[in-house]
Design a protein around this motif. Structure first.
Motif, PDB file in Angstrom:
ATOM      1  N   ILE A  86      34.290  85.896 -14.437  1.00 14.89           N
ATOM      2  CA  ILE A  86      34.233  87.323 -14.127  1.00 14.89           C
ATOM      3  C   ILE A  86      35.636  87.835 -13.814  1.00 14.89           C
ATOM      4  N   VAL A  87      35.920  89.040 -14.288  1.00 14.58           N
ATOM      5  CA  VAL A  87      37.089  89.813 -13.861  1.00 14.58           C
ATOM      6  C   VAL A  87      36.570  91.149 -13.374  1.00 14.58           C
ATOM      7  N   TRP A  88      36.944  91.517 -12.164  1.00 19.46           N
ATOM      8  CA  TRP A  88      36.470  92.768 -11.557  1.00 19.46           C
ATOM      9  C   TRP A  88      37.697  93.537 -11.085  1.00 19.46           C
ATOM     10  N   GLU A  89      38.117  94.501 -11.884  1.00 22.50           N
ATOM     11  CA  GLU A  89      39.244  95.355 -11.518  1.00 22.50           C
ATOM     12  C   GLU A  89      38.777  96.480 -10.609  1.00 22.50           C
ATOM     13  N   ASP A  90      39.679  97.000  -9.791  1.00 24.07           N
ATOM     14  CA  ASP A  90      39.338  97.977  -8.747  1.00 24.07           C
ATOM     15  C   ASP A  90      38.235  97.417  -7.850  1.00 24.07           C
ATOM     16  N   PHE A  91      38.359  96.146  -7.525  1.00 24.72           N
ATOM     17  CA  PHE A  91      37.415  95.464  -6.644  1.00 24.72           C
ATOM     18  C   PHE A  91      37.667  95.907  -5.207  1.00 24.72           C
ATOM     19  N   MET A  92      36.705  96.563  -4.612  1.00 25.32           N
ATOM     20  CA  MET A  92      36.794  97.113  -3.260  1.00 25.32           C
ATOM     21  C   MET A  92      37.689  98.347  -3.200  1.00 25.32           C
ATOM     22  N   ALA A  93      38.779  98.352  -3.913  1.00 25.35           N
ATOM     23  CA  ALA A  93      39.722  99.468  -3.848  1.00 25.35           C
ATOM     24  C   ALA A  93      40.589  99.443  -5.098  1.00 25.35           C
ATOM     25  N   GLU A  94      41.335 100.514  -5.303  1.00 20.32           N
ATOM     26  CA  GLU A  94      42.275 100.534  -6.406  1.00 20.32           C
ATOM     27  C   GLU A  94      43.370  99.489  -6.184  1.00 20.32           C
ATOM     28  N   ASP A  95      43.941  99.045  -7.281  1.00 18.13           N
ATOM     29  CA  ASP A  95      45.013  98.053  -7.242  1.00 18.13           C
ATOM     30  C   ASP A  95      44.552  96.734  -6.637  1.00 18.13           C
ATOM     31  N   MET A  96      43.274  96.422  -6.793  1.00 20.33           N
ATOM     32  CA  MET A  96      42.736  95.148  -6.315  1.00 20.33           C
ATOM     33  C   MET A  96      41.865  94.553  -7.416  1.00 20.33           C
ATOM     34  N   THR A  97      42.099  93.297  -7.739  1.00 22.65           N
ATOM     35  CA  THR A  97      41.372  92.635  -8.810  1.00 22.65           C
ATOM     36  C   THR A  97      40.811  91.311  -8.315  1.00 22.65           C
ATOM     37  N   PHE A  98      39.546  91.068  -8.636  1.00 29.15           N
ATOM     38  CA  PHE A  98      38.901  89.780  -8.348  1.00 29.15           C
ATOM     39  C   PHE A  98      38.705  89.037  -9.657  1.00 29.15           C
ATOM     40  N   CYS A  99      39.057  87.749  -9.682  1.00 29.06           N
ATOM     41  CA  CYS A  99      38.831  86.898 -10.848  1.00 29.06           C
ATOM     42  C   CYS A  99      38.172  85.610 -10.395  1.00 29.06           C
ATOM     43  N   GLY A 100      37.263  85.088 -11.208  1.00 33.74           N
ATOM     44  CA  GLY A 100      36.624  83.828 -10.869  1.00 33.74           C
ATOM     45  C   GLY A 100      36.136  83.087 -12.098  1.00 33.74           C
ATOM     46  N   VAL A 101      36.293  81.756 -12.075  1.00 34.14           N
ATOM     47  CA  VAL A 101      35.732  80.875 -13.094  1.00 34.14           C
ATOM     48  C   VAL A 101      34.854  79.858 -12.386  1.00 34.14           C
ATOM     49  N   PHE A 102      33.650  79.648 -12.922  1.00 35.52           N
ATOM     50  CA  PHE A 102      32.655  78.789 -12.285  1.00 35.52           C
ATOM     51  C   PHE A 102      32.114  77.804 -13.324  1.00 35.52           C
TER      52      PHE A 102
END
Length: 458
Positions: A86-102
């Protein structure tokens, strides 16, 4: 090794364990390290929007690209694809990105990986918000302003340490809560199934990382000679690491390698040669949780600079056959940024065929996150002024690791097709046991008593 091609996956606040989220009526306020403004919105409204996860903007979990990343996965030769990403841009707020590999393993590893992919970001979100809310109420102030941290580094050291503490707390608690939810999930059997996780949050110029298992994150950075170097950001948490082996043995678990695969250390029960887990930390795998396998993530923080170019997160299907330096070279030399993840998977597939012609190729999942926030013609690697031909060694920031993961277990040399890869038959579905390459001794594993299914702990 969980499938990430589902487009109907949904998550809601009901998927978060009781007590894991803050009050629906509360608000949260996030100060971004490198952001331009402060974002304020109600947590309840945000969670309501998350009930339609598959349609959330700036969130991708299938093969494709976003504003600053590309992702790609490919099924191996072991059965159903058990990788998720998963890649989640604007995670929680602008200029914040979450990435994860499972990377799932076991008979239901694909389901575990998908569940973690859909649920863990929400838990991380809620724990960070809850911790920040409590802290702000107690102090009444925030040390650092929006512009207090530049690309050159921190200005308010106390504020950075405080924010890092909040993220560390959120990572630790969200991983713990995720594992607890899997343990008591009414329909998902995680007794002998589990998943790795490598997750990052990029907030402005700050990078926060948490990982368990042997999925890995690396970064490409420019050195003093204007050449790309590979920096390993996470540690492969395998049973042969001294500190991991010591913990497992203290808990009466056993660590040893089989004679036919002496390079792969595995975790075994104290009273049986099962299940043979090839990692020291994982979600699920509750048959081993009382014997030293844990779900506590390794957490770290790094301040990014202009010399840092891109980050690669991948499952061990990549690292088993490619070194960190090879991965950096492949990504940097891609004809377009949007094709980088696919090129990397294709390269790994060729290496599997060449180096392990009688072994079943593992599932591969890759995320390439470009730190300048641009894709393709906006800013190609060739225009950055550095050479990808000369690559230096890995960073000393984490424990030294082998060039490759070395978790390949060669099957018996039979049923080998013309392409050199062993097939597992037409029954490569979730109903089969072909996805059990993360563990061994399947027959004895199926016979294990459910000794871990006790009365739920408070």
């Amino acid at each position: 090794m969980g499938c990430c091609v589902s487009t109907s996956s949904k998550s809601s606040c009901s998927s978060i364990s009781d007590g894991d989220i803050v009050s629906p009526t509360s608000c949260f306020e996030i100060t971004m390290f490198g952001g331009r403004r402060r974002t304020k919105r109600t947590f309840s409204n945000h969670i309501s929007a998350l009930q339609h996860m598959s349609s959330i903007p700036n969130r991708i979990f299938t093969n494709g690209k976003s504003q600053s990343s590309c992702i790609f996965t490919q099924q191996g030769r072991k059965g159903i694809n058990q990788d998720a990403m998963i890649v989640w841009e604007d995670f929680m707020a602008e200029d914040m990105t979450f990435c994860g590999v499972f990377d799932g393993h076991g008979p239901y590893g694909h389901l575990v990986a998908r569940k973690v992919r859909d649920t863990l970001p929400l838990k991380l979100f809620s724990f960070f918000d809850s911790y920040e809310s409590k802290k702000n109420k107690s102090t009444g102030t925030i040390c650092c302003s929006q512009d207090s941290i530049s690309s050159e580094g921190p200005v308010c050291e106390a504020g950075i340490e405080d924010k890092t503490g909040s993220w560390k707390n959120a990572f630790l608690k969200s991983y713990k809560s995720m594992d607890k939810e899997l343990r008591y999930h009414p329909s998902l059997d995680c007794f002998c199934s589990g998943s790795t996780a490598v997750t990052i949050v990029k907030q402005g110029s700050n990078l926060f990382m948490g990982s368990i298992g042997d999925s890995r994150a690396i970064m490409a950075s420019v050195d003093g000679n204007n050449s790309l170097v590979a920096i390993q950001l996470t540690v492969d948490l395998k049973p042969d690491l001294p500190r991991e082996a010591e913990r497992i043995k203290r808990c009466k678990g056993r660590v040893f390698a089989l004679q036919d695969e002496p390079e792969v250390s595995r975790v075994w029960l104290p009273f049986d040669d099962a299940p043979g887990l090839a990692m020291a930390r994982a979600f699920g795998d509750f048959c081993l949780k009382e014997y030293g396998v844990i779900s506590v993530p390794e957490f770290s923080h790094r301040v990014l600079t202009d010399k840092d170019k891109f980050i690669v997160l991948a499952s061990d299907g990549i690292w088993d056959v490619l070194s960190n330096e090879e991965v950096i070279e492949i990504v940097s030399s891609a004809s377009s940024r949007s094709s980088a993840a696919r090129n990397l998977v294709d390269s790994a597939a060729r290496e599997w065929k060449t180096k392990y012609p009688t072994s079943k190729m593992d599932d591969c999942a890759v995320i390439c996150l470009f730190l300048d926030g641009k894709m393709d013609s906006e800013s190609d690697c060739e225009d950055q002024g550095f050479s990808s031909a000369t690559l230096a060694g890995e960073s000393d920031d984490c424990e030294p690791s082998l060039q490759r993961n070395c978790t390949v277990r060669s099957p018996e040399v039979n049923n080998v097709n013309d392409d050199g890869l062993t097939r597992v038959g037409d029954e490569e579905t979730a109903a089969g046991w072909s996805g059990l390459e993360g563990v061994t001794r399947v027959n004895s594993l199926v016979q294990l008593p459910r000794f871990s299914e006790e009365t739920p702990r408070p």
